[in-house]
Design a protein around this motif. Structure first.
Motif, short mmCIF file in Angstrom:
data_model
loop_
_atom_site.label_atom_id
_atom_site.label_comp_id
_atom_site.label_asym_id
_atom_site.label_seq_id
_atom_site.Cartn_x
_atom_site.Cartn_y
_atom_site.Cartn_z
N VAL A 53 4.01 103.78 37.44
CA VAL A 53 5.30 103.08 37.43
C VAL A 53 5.17 101.75 38.15
O VAL A 53 5.66 100.72 37.68
N ASN A 54 4.48 101.74 39.30
CA ASN A 54 4.25 100.48 40.01
C ASN A 54 3.49 99.49 39.14
O ASN A 54 3.81 98.30 39.10
N TRP A 60 5.55 94.13 33.98
CA TRP A 60 6.78 93.72 33.31
C TRP A 60 7.53 92.64 34.08
O TRP A 60 8.07 91.71 33.51
N LEU A 61 7.54 92.75 35.39
CA LEU A 61 8.35 91.87 36.22
C LEU A 61 7.92 90.41 36.13
O LEU A 61 8.74 89.51 36.30
N MET A 62 6.67 90.17 35.85
CA MET A 62 6.17 88.79 35.80
C MET A 62 6.84 87.96 34.69
O MET A 62 6.83 86.74 34.75
N PHE A 106 0.82 97.93 42.28
CA PHE A 106 1.73 96.90 41.79
C PHE A 106 0.95 95.64 41.42
O PHE A 106 1.14 95.05 40.36
N ILE A 107 0.04 95.23 42.31
CA ILE A 107 -0.76 94.03 42.07
C ILE A 107 -1.65 94.21 40.84
O ILE A 107 -1.85 93.27 40.07
N ALA A 108 -2.15 95.42 40.62
CA ALA A 108 -2.96 95.67 39.43
C ALA A 108 -2.16 95.39 38.16
O ALA A 108 -2.70 94.87 37.18
N GLY A 109 -0.87 95.72 38.18
CA GLY A 109 -0.02 95.39 37.04
C GLY A 109 0.17 93.90 36.90
O GLY A 109 0.11 93.34 35.80
#
Length: 148
Positions: A53-54, A60-62, A106-109
């Motif tokens: 999810v992270n 997605w957030l970017m 999160f950073i991986a995403g």
């Protein structure tokens, strides 16, 4: 079955950016007599899916980084990108760490790590952490029984 689902939920929440500790639930269920192998499986699955999810949020957030409400400033993102670029995808083996591990996922995403490799490395690290907790518990029980 409720115990295993509760552990899955605790492990899932613990892997997100919310503060929570699933090891307490794991040890409590061990003490209650639940199967250690199934506990390991449910905890690892929940924690790995929570990390996914992270990853998805980071990915997605970017798309919204040019919006005023975007929660991260470019200077912080730049620092995170440089750190990840230095240590690479293998740093995900450390995603189990209580401090910073969730941020790694999160950073991986953000860095668009391939999901299959992200998932495999994260699962290996998180599964290893739960295996160590189970081993420490078993060693502790053995010492108590030997002393009695």
């Amino acid at each position: 079955m409720e115990g295993y689902l509760g552990l899955f939920t605790a492990a899932f929440v613990a892997a997100t950016l919310l503060p929570f500790y699933s090891e307490l639930a794991l040890v409590g269920l061990l003490a209650a007599g639940y199967d250690p192998w199934l506990l390991w499986l449910w905890a690892t699955a929940g924690n790995t899916l929570g990390a996914a999810v992270n990853w998805a949020i980071g990915r997605w957030l970017m798309h919204y980084q040019d919006r005023r409400w975007f929660p991260f400033k470019e200077k912080h993102l730049g620092a995170a990108r440089r750190w990840y670029a230095r240590w690479g995808i293998w740093s995900l083996l450390m995603a189990w760490l209580p401090v910073g591990g969730d941020a790694l996922t999160f950073i991986a995403g953000l860095m668009r790590a391939p999901f299959w490799l992200f998932f495999a490395l994260t699962a290996a690290g998180k599964g290893g952490r739960y295996a160590v907790v189970l081993l420490l518990y078993a060693l502790g029980v053995a010492q108590v029984e030997a002393a009695a």
